[in-house]
Design a protein around this motif. Structure first.
Motif: not given
Length: 245
Positions: A1-11, A148-155
């Motif tokens: 099943m698609l998990d948008i969280s994982f797709a978003g993390a990859a992007l 990297v900081g903001p993107a990583l903190a978001s994930i």
């Protein structure tokens, strides 16, 4: 099943690599790990076989070092989220607000001074060794740059709400692998990659804008509790994506 969280993390991971404060560092990392000068790396004669072999092996262990830090951070964030599970709803609003601030930071509308700081660790190991490359990756994983900081903190915020430490670790592994895979590709095709960089350098600022817009959208999804609803819509109208995640 698609998990948008994982797709978003990859992007987010791929976009993190192509931001203006990560991508320009890549040639220097390549030279440092291969043990050659910039002129040798950019020369027309090609890279010596021994240096190329060191470069490729070192890039793999560098990527593993970076991803190790991200996985540990993901496990910690998930454990922290479990401890505060009873306040999940109000904390989701806090997370959405922070994501929105990070998005505005990427878009250049708001500058957050804290995100321009870096945490560094020093290593005496030679980067041309496997241990040195891995430690260098650990050091990079600890570096909090404006990109990297903001993107990583978001994930990490997303990981904190997963409720399962293994899923939180997997989410950050996806982010780390997506961010470092282009680095390995750059090591495999170092000279063509450098030429591509020179031709496309002017487009780098737009990567930040895309990431900023993505963070703002994700902030709205979290604040309105519609992340799962969006995933359901994507599965309904794009069933081919159900194998992802």
């Amino acid at each position: 099943m698609l998990d948008i969280s994982f797709a978003g993390a990859a992007l987010a991971g791929m976009l993190s690599f192509f931001t203006p404060c990560v991508l320009p560092m890549v040639p220097f990392y390549l030279c440092y790990m291969a043990g050659i000068s910039m002129s040798e790396l950019q020369g027309d004669g090609g890279i010596a076989p021994g240096a190329r072999r060191r470069l490729i092996v070192s890039s793999v262990f560098f990527a593993l070092g970076v991803t190790t830090i991200f996985v540990l951070l993901g496990m910690g964030a998930t454990a922290l989220g479990q401890a505060f599970a009873q306040w999940k709803q109000p904390l989701s609003y806090v997370a959405a607000a922070l994501l929105a601030l990070f998005g505005l930071h990427f878009l250049g509308i708001l500058k957050i001074p804290l995100l321009y700081r870096e945490a560094k660790i020093e290593s005496t190991a030679e980067p041309t060794t496997i241990a040195g490359a891995y430690l260098m990756g650990l050091a990079f994983g600890f570096g909090w740059t404006p990109c990297v900081g903001p993107a990583l903190a978001s994930i990490l915020m997303v990981a904190s709400g997963m409720g399962d430490i293994s899923r939180g670790a997997l989410l950050l592994m996806v982010y780390g692998l997506a961010m470092t895979a282009p680095f390995i590709i750059a090591a495999l095709f170092a000279q063509p990659f450098l030429r591509w960089m020179q031709r496309n350098r002017r487009f780098l600022p737009y990567v930040e804008k895309v990431m900023g817009a993505m963070l703002l959208i994700f902030a709205i999804l979290i604040a309105t509790n519609t992340v799962n609803r969006l995933a359901d819509l994507m599965i309904r109208y794009a069933p081919g994506l159900t194998g992802l995640g």
